[in-house]
Design a protein around this motif. Structure first.
Motif, PDB file in Angstrom:
ATOM      1  N   PRO A 637       0.766  -1.320  -0.013  1.00 57.57           N
ATOM      2  CA  PRO A 637       0.023  -0.228   0.022  1.00 57.57           C
ATOM      3  C   PRO A 637       0.925   1.153  -0.046  1.00 57.57           C
ATOM      4  O   PRO A 637       0.413   2.293  -0.516  1.00 57.57           O
ATOM      5  CB  PRO A 637      -1.053  -0.316   1.030  1.00 57.57           C
ATOM      6  N   ILE A 638       1.977   1.224   0.568  1.00 60.87           N
ATOM      7  CA  ILE A 638       2.977   2.563   0.595  1.00 60.87           C
ATOM      8  C   ILE A 638       3.315   2.661  -0.792  1.00 60.87           C
ATOM      9  O   ILE A 638       3.396   3.789  -1.266  1.00 60.87           O
ATOM     10  CB  ILE A 638       4.156   2.131   1.632  1.00 60.87           C
ATOM     11  N   ALA A 639       3.683   1.682  -1.499  1.00 55.15           N
ATOM     12  CA  ALA A 639       4.064   1.745  -2.904  1.00 55.15           C
ATOM     13  C   ALA A 639       2.958   2.200  -3.799  1.00 55.15           C
ATOM     14  O   ALA A 639       3.344   3.050  -4.695  1.00 55.15           O
ATOM     15  CB  ALA A 639       4.685   0.564  -3.491  1.00 55.15           C
ATOM     16  N   ARG A 640       1.884   1.740  -3.592  1.00 56.93           N
ATOM     17  CA  ARG A 640       0.694   2.260  -4.280  1.00 56.93           C
ATOM     18  C   ARG A 640       0.280   3.760  -4.087  1.00 56.93           C
ATOM     19  O   ARG A 640       0.024   4.474  -5.132  1.00 56.93           O
ATOM     20  CB  ARG A 640      -0.463   1.429  -4.085  1.00 56.93           C
ATOM     21  N   ILE A 641       0.320   4.237  -2.786  1.00 57.69           N
ATOM     22  CA  ILE A 641       0.064   5.304  -2.378  1.00 57.69           C
ATOM     23  C   ILE A 641       1.278   6.446  -2.999  1.00 57.69           C
ATOM     24  O   ILE A 641       1.085   7.567  -3.593  1.00 57.69           O
ATOM     25  CB  ILE A 641       0.085   5.911  -0.790  1.00 57.69           C
ATOM     26  N   ALA A 642       2.418   6.060  -2.841  1.00 57.46           N
ATOM     27  CA  ALA A 642       3.541   6.799  -3.371  1.00 57.46           C
ATOM     28  C   ALA A 642       3.540   6.832  -5.077  1.00 57.46           C
ATOM     29  O   ALA A 642       3.927   7.763  -5.661  1.00 57.46           O
ATOM     30  CB  ALA A 642       5.100   6.159  -3.005  1.00 57.46           C
TER      31      ALA A 642
END
Length: 838
Positions: A637-642
């Motif tokens: 999810p961090i990668a998707r948000i970024a």
């Protein structure tokens, strides 16, 4: 005898007309005294006039000096703010320190910027006393007082509603203006105060224009009378004077209302089919009879029809006047997201500690000694240089050398350790070559490094006048310039550094600079603190600046510390991101800035789901601990948000003290182009965070490298202590706040829907299932994080065990961030359920 008598009588009469010498002397004395009195009176009057002129001239000169001091304060007051705490420093005001204090006191304690009329009125008074020019002092006094009272109140009103006016060094409305507007708002509210200011301004304008119109009318009337006299003389030769008078009477007779009507539409006209579009103020001048003027709204032209205009006529829109009865409602003001907390005051500078003795301690002897040592070491290895100069920074001095022709840069780069040994320095960093220059840089730590205070950075003109959306004031560069970046353009930041090297202070500096610049309506934080102690100081401002998942608002810890809540919050942010993209698509906006501007301009209807979008800044401290605990459930999810969240105003700052490849993976690095590296243990860690060495050569204590592009910039991080942060949060917390934190969409935890339970294969239970089940029943409490801690297993495995416990019926379904309900009340009940699995 008779004749003699007669002569005697005549003689006596003649003698009576003669004046004695005494009387002559007295008369002469009296005449001269009278003349002398007249002369003295004239001299006294002349002396009195001279004294009036002198005193009037002195008053006018002093007033002019005060006027110059006030004008100078507008341009030089920012630099002179240092005199408030250090009065011995030189002033830049045109009239020196005396001019600064006079201007500062007048603007702070009287009418603010309008106090400039005080010396103007005194100049007029001085001129009146001098008697050189006739001045109507009562009119000057009346107009100056009206202007000072109105302008001070109006500027204070603007200062309360526009943050750009609050951030400067000038109190635009002064103490009197602030008291005026606060009392007015308290009595009639913001809208009533604004209407009152507008009405008083119009009345004063009519007063001024009335005098001007009267003067113009007098001139016009005199001209008209002259022209009329000429016309009468010319017409008198051919026409009868009586007929001429009748004609003139007819010409001068005023037109009736039915013959001439001045039409002016003061209000806007809303349209039913397009409520967001309105007509602006229109003045049609003079119209008689039927008038049809097209009014264009968007791409559609609508006629305005005037049928037999009269004073009480109605304005109708469209072809059929009977179908519309427009009331002329006023246009809605632009939406102000700050209106809910309109009295919010930004943190003040006095909340930050001011350090007096923070100037650079590098003296010329140390500088010259380092130059000589560098030249000596280079010459010892056969490297000749043509010039060397030094640039002194807070903690580092940069020595720029120009090598002689034919010297290879690689030879100098290889002498790094030898130069460090010669200078007995903690660490030497060679920049070969310096970007944009034909020189090679050698960075040498100062023997006595200087501290960069947060107060000096926040108080700088660069920060005060910045127009960045999310300004982060990080510290000062090697040239002592304030270093700032815009998080909205980065758009995410990766922070790394060994323990005790300033990483947490750097995060506090970032948060502090954002709190000093942004209103609670414009910015929200999501803070993740696995260590549970770094961000706890921000708990008091939970309803002002923090965001939480719906359902978690009542928790005692608004700062997220539990891994389970972290995953839920990240998933919620993904949902919020998708929702915002849908709204941007409907609004045909490319980013959150354009969207919010359209929403402020009331081009987007809230009934269609549109809303104002504040920036959301996600700050994760000790990211490495989360990755080790939850792995992919955190990273994905961090990668998707970024990857996607930049356009919708969601930005991330993640920090770790272990910048290893299993923590900062390729996926994370690819989506975090901006990096901030404090001192790390090895060159491998430096390459992991910066893709190059250098962070391992820093000296610590806030010394850092910022990379956002090709070459890193060395910065000394601003120092903000915990008591300072506590003062700032206390200052914000004592003000009016929202009723709850900013809500993020609620998402299910640990998978599955309520009632059905997770999809689990009971034929393949975890080997630790029975042991975990007994622990949960004995503790009468169950959560994924508790299973992790008790059995030292990873988050994924603990989550699967919790799903299995729920499927068997030992624990109930997830309830947000609260622990699950334990359905088994005894070991006998547990054993019964274990025996009947399958």
């Amino acid at each position: 005898m008779t004749a003699k008598v007669s002569d005697n009588k005549h003689k006596n009469r003649k003698t009576s007309k003669e004046v004695s010498p005494m009387k002559k002397a007295f008369g002469w004395f009296k005449t001269n005294i009278k003349n002398q009195d007249d002369v003295d009176t004239e001299k006294v009057a002349e002396h009195s006039d001279n004294m009036k002129f002198v005193w009037g001239f002195i008053l006018a000169c002093v007033s002019l000096c005060v006027l110059l001091a006030l004008i100078s304060h507008i341009f030089t007051g920012d630099e002179d703010q240092k005199l408030i705490s250090n009065s011995y420093l030189p002033a830049t005001n045109w009239l020196g320190i005396f001019g600064f204090w006079i201007a500062y006191w007048l603007m702070e304690n009287t009418f603010g910027i309008a106090s400039i009329f005080i010396p103007i009125l005194l100049v007029a008074t001085g001129i009146r006393i001098m008697g050189t020019i006739k001045v109507r002092l009562h009119k000057w006094f009346l107009n100056c007082m009206i202007l000072m009272i109105w302008i001070s109140a109006f500027m204070s009103f603007l200062q309360l509603h526009f943050e750009t006016l609050q951030e400067g060094y000038i109190n635009w409305g002064g103490m009197i203006g602030y008291n005026e507007i606060t009392l007015l708002i308290e009595k009639v509210g913001n809208v009533g105060a604004f209407i009152t200011l507008v009405i008083t301004a119009l009345l004063y304008t009519f007063y001024l224009s009335g005098e001007a119109i009267t003067a113009v009318r007098n001139i016009v009337n005199r001209t008209a009378k002259n022209n009329l006299a000429v016309q009468e003389e010319e017409l008198a030769e051919d026409e009868d004077s009586e007929g001429l008078e009748n004609d003139l009477d007819e010409e001068e007779a005023p037109l009736t209302t039915s013959e001439e009507v001045a039409l002016k539409i003061e209000n806007t006209i809303p349209f039913e089919d397009e409520p967001s579009k309105t007509a602006t103020t229109i003045d049609f001048g003079t119209a008689t009879g039927d008038v049809e003027i097209p009014l264009k709204v968007g791409e559609q032209a609508l006629p305005l029809e005037f049928a037999n205009p009269t004073e009480d006529m109605k304005v109708v829109v469209g072809e059929d006047p009977e179908k519309a009865d427009i009331t002329g409602e006023g246009t809605l003001e632009p939406y102000d997201p700050k209106l809910d907390l309109e009295h919010y005051k930004y943190p003040t500078l006095d909340l930050l500690k001011h350090y007096d003795n923070i100037q650079s301690n590098v003296d010329m002897e140390e500088q010259q000694a380092n130059k000589n040592k560098i030249i000596k070491v280079l010459s010892y290895f056969g490297v000749e240089i043509s010039s060397i100069k030094a640039t002194i920074g807070p903690t580092i001095t940069l020595y720029e050398i120009t090598p002689a022709p034919g010297i290879r840069i690689s030879r100098i780069r290889g002498l790094e350790d030898d130069i460090a040994l010669s200078l007995s320095a903690l660490g030497i960093r060679i920049i070969a070559p310096i970007p944009g220059k034909g020189t090679i840089g050698i960075e040498v730590p100062n023997a006595k490094p200087q501290m960069v205070s947060m107060e000096s950075v926040i108080n700088s003109r660069k920060f005060q006048e910045t127009d960045y959306e999310l300004p982060m004031a990080l510290g000062k560069t090697i040239t002592n310039e304030v270093f700032m970046v815009d998080l909205a353009k980065m758009p995410h930041l990766l922070v790394a550094g060994a323990t005790g090297q300033g990483k947490s202070v750097g995060l506090n500096a970032i948060i502090t600079s954002l709190l000093y610049k942004k209103h609670p309506a414009e910015l929200k934080f999501v803070m993740v603190d696995p260590k549970k102690v770094e961000f706890s100081v921000y708990n008091p401002i939970v309803n002002h600046f923090l965001a939480q998942v719906e359902g978690n608002e009542g928790t005692e810890e608004p700062i997220i510390t539990d891994v389970n809540k972290v995953i839920q919050t990240l998933k919620s942010l993904c949902v919020e991101m998708d929702t915002r993209y849908d709204l941007l698509k409907k609004a045909r906006a490319r980013n959150v800035k354009e969207y919010n501007q359209k929403f402020k301009d009331r081009q987007l209807n809230p009934n269609n789901g549109h809303k104002f979008m504040p920036y959301i800044v996600v700050i994760i401290d000790e990211f490495g601990d989360l990755i080790m605990t939850a792995g992919k459930e955190i990273e994905l999810p961090i990668a998707r948000i970024a990857q996607l969240a930049r356009a919708v105003g969601i930005h991330m700052i993640i920090a770790t003290q272990r910048p290893t490849t299993n923590i900062i993976t390729g996926t994370i690095k690819a989506n975090f182009p901006a990096r901030l590296a404090f001192k790390v243990a090895s060159s491998i860690d430096s390459k992991t965070i910066l893709d190059r060495t250098g962070a391992n050569q820093l000296i610590g204590k806030g010394d850092m490298l910022f990379l956002s592009g090709n070459d890193p910039v060395r910065v000394q991080c601003a120092f903000v202590d915990t008591p300072e942060v506590e003062d700032i949060t206390s200052y914000i917390a004592c003000q009016q706040s929202y009723n709850a934190p900013f809500p993020l969409p609620e998402v299910p935890m640990d998978g599955g829907e309520d009632g059905d339970g997770p999809d689990v294969d009971l034929n393949h239970l975890d080997p630790m299932f029975n042991e975990v089940a007994r622990m949960v029943v004995l503790e009468q409490s169950g959560s994924t994080s508790m299973i992790q801690r008790k059995f030292s297993i990873g988050y994924n495995r603990a989550g699967r065990l919790m799903d299995q416990l729920e499927k068997v019926g030992i624990v109930g379904p997830a309830k947000g961030s609260k622990p699950r309900e334990v359905l088994c009340v005894s070991e006998e009940d547990l054993q019964f359920r274990l025996d009947n699995i399958g």
